[in-house]
Design an enzyme around this catalytic site. Sequence first.
Site, mmCIF file in Angstrom:
data_model
loop_
_atom_site.group_PDB
_atom_site.id
_atom_site.type_symbol
_atom_site.label_atom_id
_atom_site.label_comp_id
_atom_site.label_asym_id
_atom_site.label_seq_id
_atom_site.Cartn_x
_atom_site.Cartn_y
_atom_site.Cartn_z
ATOM 1 N N HIS A 353 0.770 -1.241 0.000
ATOM 2 C CA HIS A 353 0.000 0.000 0.000
ATOM 3 C C HIS A 353 0.802 1.293 0.000
ATOM 4 C CE1 HIS A 353 -3.807 1.892 0.005
ATOM 5 N NE2 HIS A 353 -4.450 0.994 0.717
ATOM 6 N N TYR A 467 -13.408 5.026 10.585
ATOM 7 C CA TYR A 467 -12.606 5.581 9.490
ATOM 8 C C TYR A 467 -13.193 5.088 8.175
ATOM 9 C CZ TYR A 467 -8.190 6.195 6.754
ATOM 10 O OH TYR A 467 -7.234 6.548 5.835
ATOM 11 N N SER A 469 -12.183 5.560 4.063
ATOM 12 C CA SER A 469 -11.194 6.219 3.224
ATOM 13 C C SER A 469 -11.861 6.804 1.983
ATOM 14 C CB SER A 469 -10.070 5.249 2.891
ATOM 15 O OG SER A 469 -10.276 4.674 1.652
ATOM 16 N N THR A 480 -5.298 10.052 0.013
ATOM 17 C CA THR A 480 -6.647 9.809 0.539
ATOM 18 C C THR A 480 -6.935 10.822 1.636
ATOM 19 O OG1 THR A 480 -5.781 8.251 2.180
ATOM 20 C CG2 THR A 480 -6.620 7.299 0.108
#
EC number: 2.3.1.21
Length: 639
Positions: A353, A467, A469, A480
């Site tokens: 990532h 959360y 994104s 993001t």
Amino acid sequence: APGRRSYSGSGAAEFLHRSIVPTMHFQKSLPRLPVPKLEDTITRYLNAQKPLLTDDQFRKTEELARAFEKGIGRELHEQLVAQDSQNKHTSYITGPWFDMYLKAREPVVLNFNAFMSFNPDPKSEYNDQLIRATNMTVSAIRFMKTFRAGYLEPEIFHLNPEKSDTEIFKKVIRFVPSSISWFGAYMVNAYPLDMSQYFRLFNSTRLPKLDRDELYTDEKAKHILVLRNGNFYVFDVIDRDGNMLKPSEIQAHLKYILRDNSPAPAFPLGYLCSENRDTWALLRKNLLDNGNEEALQKVDSAVFCLSLDDFPIKDFVHLSHTLLHGDGANRWYDKSFNLIITKDGTAGVNFEHSWGDGVAVLRFQNEIFKDSTKTPAISPQTQPASVDSSRAVQKLDFQLNDALKAGITKAKQKFDATVESLSVNVIQFQEGGKELLKQKKVSPDAVAQLAFQMAFLRQYNQTVATYESCSTAAFKHGRTETIRPASVHTKKCSEAFVKELSKHSTEDLQRLITECSKYHSLLTKEAAMGQGFDRHLFSLRYLASSKGLALPDFYQDQAYARLNHNIISTSTLVSPAVKLGGFGPVVSDGFGVAYQVQDDWIGCHVSSYPARNGEEFLQCTYKSLEDIFNVLKGKKIGS
């Protein structure tokens, strides 16, 4: 023309398509990611804190936030704005965000790497492992060549596709100079997206280094890495002139690998990528010092990693475990992505990532799914080329000393224990989806997020940090931003459904859902426009620490730490190519929630460790969705 393939002596066409608008046509003129106003950030931060705190706690947090806004926060903000105006080629989040990922010392597997699985090929006979591996490999190479030649269609978000997603728009916009082309698209409500991450899809690896990893890319390398049974193989897929190997030759080489009966290595190297990054960095140095430099160079520079698994997929949960982590031996988690294909032709991607976000990976998956299913390079009737694969395919051997063998053994023990403790649960809610929600004028994403809030309240009787994104790829070097779905609105609505049902009429409940939807849509719009608060506060903290300042009191507030301990971490995607996506929980007492809202159903994938019960969370989510849909349909619901 797009969609047509010429098959000549040199094999399949080299490109997916030839866009008349160059791939990077809009990159120069993309708008810059705005640094939000500090007062807006503080207001948004306090709005997100409100549902998580008691009145007394909130007063204390508000005092700290206002003091920060007037004092050290203001100074840091002004420095950030000044720094940003001197770095117009990038965004204020780029450096800090790369550092956040690359300085993290936790293993990448389960903590950072995510997966997306492909839908099966609609023609069942093409789901044979060898045929699908060949076709997807060819399509991936075509994607790489199309991108590098500048022929890949630019990524554009069309708000009014009838006007902008047309041949005439393309014919006009290609003549608008790159320095102003974004404005031309904007005039017709089309938003070109940042494509600066795409080059890292290929020939790229995250290298473990002490304290901070490095991203490595070698675009000259012409080979792919194939893993099977924990063994490493490489062969060239591009020839000396830069042309792709004939698909039937790629097929022959993959067939050779699938037929190789070499035993699995006693000490599979793949486990090292699942280690703590500092531990892995030291072991890698040992590997290099022990005569493995050339073999590691082949691994690191490979176009991509193709992992061939020797078993079929049993069900969604098995699919998820296979793609999220697998057995540890048949993956190289540090590669920008592993293309994984199992015995029954089930395919998916596990991606690292730090180099990029879901937008680039999803575009890659969409293109190679479309290409490999609509214009496959080989068919079940294709005969592999009669080439000497034993010469073309090189099996990599690694020299391991006792310290390396011990390191691999220890990495395997840790990996097995972690994976053993991970639970994955999947549901499909079949009683409605996007179509019905839009009819009722509520946001489908807001409803899914409301269901998670309701579910957690039902299960644990509390509202916690959540959360979601949101991509900021509409800006140059955007990454993001965080949407904070837990709000005073979702808390009020969830409590009405879960605790006070008898006190509310169906109309009351409908009104509460609508309020949640409006607020969630506002948060989503703000985040996509770079007007969230999380990245701004993160950058101010990063700036303070890079200047050697003491950590401001604001960041030492327990409420700040709690808000950033994301117990419910969520991400959504919808794509014709993707069947299922998922990732691990971001904290040990959290849920990793990947979901998709389709036209007439909602799918949800949840990962968790023993501190949380994912199965029960999904049961509660299902109940919440059922209640919300019934209320929207005007039905009275029971508790």
